[in-house]
Design an enzyme around this catalytic site. Structure first.
Site, PDB file in Angstrom:
ATOM      1  N   GLN A 148      -8.068  -6.894 -22.947  1.00  0.00           N
ATOM      2  CA  GLN A 148      -8.046  -8.316 -22.600  1.00  0.00           C
ATOM      3  C   GLN A 148      -9.014  -9.132 -23.451  1.00  0.00           C
ATOM      4  O   GLN A 148      -8.904 -10.352 -23.507  1.00  0.00           O
ATOM      5  CB  GLN A 148      -8.371  -8.519 -21.121  1.00  0.00           C
ATOM      6  CG  GLN A 148      -7.290  -8.003 -20.203  1.00  0.00           C
ATOM      7  CD  GLN A 148      -7.666  -8.231 -18.764  1.00  0.00           C
ATOM      8  OE1 GLN A 148      -8.322  -7.402 -18.141  1.00  0.00           O
ATOM      9  NE2 GLN A 148      -7.266  -9.376 -18.228  1.00  0.00           N
ATOM     10  N   HIS A 196      -3.609  -2.090 -17.756  1.00  0.00           N
ATOM     11  CA  HIS A 196      -3.938  -2.806 -18.995  1.00  0.00           C
ATOM     12  C   HIS A 196      -4.187  -1.829 -20.140  1.00  0.00           C
ATOM     13  O   HIS A 196      -3.780  -2.077 -21.271  1.00  0.00           O
ATOM     14  CB  HIS A 196      -5.197  -3.668 -18.818  1.00  0.00           C
ATOM     15  CG  HIS A 196      -4.945  -5.029 -18.267  1.00  0.00           C
ATOM     16  ND1 HIS A 196      -4.175  -5.970 -18.911  1.00  0.00           N
ATOM     17  CD2 HIS A 196      -5.387  -5.618 -17.136  1.00  0.00           C
ATOM     18  CE1 HIS A 196      -4.143  -7.080 -18.187  1.00  0.00           C
ATOM     19  NE2 HIS A 196      -4.865  -6.894 -17.111  1.00  0.00           N
ATOM     20  N   GLY A 221     -12.111  -7.615 -12.170  1.00  0.00           N
ATOM     21  CA  GLY A 221     -11.849  -6.513 -13.089  1.00  0.00           C
ATOM     22  C   GLY A 221     -11.487  -7.055 -14.456  1.00  0.00           C
ATOM     23  O   GLY A 221     -11.026  -8.193 -14.593  1.00  0.00           O
ATOM     24  N   CYS A 265      -4.483 -12.231 -12.752  1.00  0.00           N
ATOM     25  CA  CYS A 265      -4.993 -11.591 -13.966  1.00  0.00           C
ATOM     26  C   CYS A 265      -5.690 -12.649 -14.812  1.00  0.00           C
ATOM     27  O   CYS A 265      -5.167 -13.756 -14.980  1.00  0.00           O
ATOM     28  CB  CYS A 265      -3.832 -10.964 -14.726  1.00  0.00           C
ATOM     29  SG  CYS A 265      -4.307 -10.138 -16.244  1.00  0.00           S
ATOM     30  N   LEU A 266      -6.852 -12.290 -15.366  1.00  0.00           N
ATOM     31  CA  LEU A 266      -7.586 -13.241 -16.202  1.00  0.00           C
ATOM     32  C   LEU A 266      -6.811 -13.577 -17.478  1.00  0.00           C
ATOM     33  O   LEU A 266      -7.043 -14.631 -18.073  1.00  0.00           O
ATOM     34  CB  LEU A 266      -8.971 -12.688 -16.544  1.00  0.00           C
ATOM     35  CG  LEU A 266      -9.891 -12.475 -15.338  1.00  0.00           C
ATOM     36  CD1 LEU A 266     -11.203 -11.829 -15.774  1.00  0.00           C
ATOM     37  CD2 LEU A 266     -10.151 -13.788 -14.606  1.00  0.00           C
ATOM     38  N   HIS A 308      -4.688  -1.742 -11.551  1.00  0.00           N
ATOM     39  CA  HIS A 308      -4.332  -2.916 -12.364  1.00  0.00           C
ATOM     40  C   HIS A 308      -5.000  -2.806 -13.740  1.00  0.00           C
ATOM     41  O   HIS A 308      -4.367  -3.034 -14.770  1.00  0.00           O
ATOM     42  CB  HIS A 308      -4.785  -4.180 -11.611  1.00  0.00           C
ATOM     43  CG  HIS A 308      -4.603  -5.460 -12.346  1.00  0.00           C
ATOM     44  ND1 HIS A 308      -3.698  -6.418 -11.946  1.00  0.00           N
ATOM     45  CD2 HIS A 308      -5.217  -5.972 -13.451  1.00  0.00           C
ATOM     46  CE1 HIS A 308      -3.771  -7.461 -12.777  1.00  0.00           C
ATOM     47  NE2 HIS A 308      -4.685  -7.204 -13.702  1.00  0.00           N
ATOM     48  N   GLU A 309      -6.295  -2.448 -13.750  1.00  0.00           N
ATOM     49  CA  GLU A 309      -7.026  -2.368 -15.026  1.00  0.00           C
ATOM     50  C   GLU A 309      -6.569  -1.178 -15.866  1.00  0.00           C
ATOM     51  O   GLU A 309      -6.462  -1.289 -17.095  1.00  0.00           O
ATOM     52  CB  GLU A 309      -8.535  -2.318 -14.783  1.00  0.00           C
ATOM     53  CG  GLU A 309      -9.106  -3.531 -14.044  1.00  0.00           C
ATOM     54  CD  GLU A 309      -8.702  -4.885 -14.611  1.00  0.00           C
ATOM     55  OE1 GLU A 309      -8.469  -4.995 -15.834  1.00  0.00           O
ATOM     56  OE2 GLU A 309      -8.606  -5.853 -13.840  1.00  0.00           O
TER      57      GLU A 309
END
Length: 173
Positions: free
Chosen positions: A51, A141, A46, A95-96, A137-138
């Site tokens: 991000q 963000h 994701g 997380c990226l 989660h996304e």
């Protein structure tokens, strides 16, 4: 398609609430495709627009992990959770934007999400399991929230310090 650089925490853009998108334009569709390419390259399941430094309510995800299974890339514009289960599931999240750091986070086990697809059509879907965790989660963000915000302050500070050190190391010549 373009692979975009992923912001690393701490970065003020990761704590900013993203703005809704208007009409689905070719530029927004391209953003979605670039985000998918960036997510697959990372690799991740994701990615939210903040991000990559774009403060718009756009996220992409593909939680198909089985070997040989067909991918299911999804681009969601203006996603919103319309229902969440009382049942909770716990996943070890990463997380990226917070590389190589993982922690268990409790979230509703199932959610219903409404969004606009890349053709401008309204969509709604019931997600459970990893898909439910990922979409929550996304969407976090898009609301300026990171998975580490669910952790105890000491653990959150420790991870933040590691990320500050990582950013310093990456900027050294």
């Amino acid at each position: 398609m373009t692979i975009r650089p992923i912001l690393i925490h701490p970065d003020p853009r990761l704590k900013t609430v993203a703005s809704p998108v208007g009409d689905i334009t070719d530029e927004l569709r391209q953003l979605g495709r670039d985000m998918l390419e960036t997510m697959y390259d990372a690799p991740g399941i994701g990615l939210a627009a903040p991000q990559i430094g774009v403060l718009s309510r756009v996220l992409v995800m593909d939680c198909i992990k089985e070997e040989g299974a067909a991918p299911r890339p999804m681009i969601l514009f203006n996603p919103e959770i319309t229902w969440s289960s009382e049942d909770v599931s716990t996943y070890e999240e990463g997380c990226l934007s917070i590389p190589d750091q993982y922690a268990e986070v409790d979230r509703p086990a199932e959610v219903e999400v409404r969004w606009i697809d890349e053709n401008g059509a309204p969509r709604e879907e019931h997600f459970k399991g990893l898909w439910a965790t990922c979409v929550q989660h996304e969407i976090d963000h898009l609301n300026g929230k990171l998975f580490i915000d669910y952790l105890k302050p000491m653990r959150r500070q420790m991870i933040t310090r590691k990320m500050q050190k990582l950013k310093r190391e990456r900027t050294r010549p």
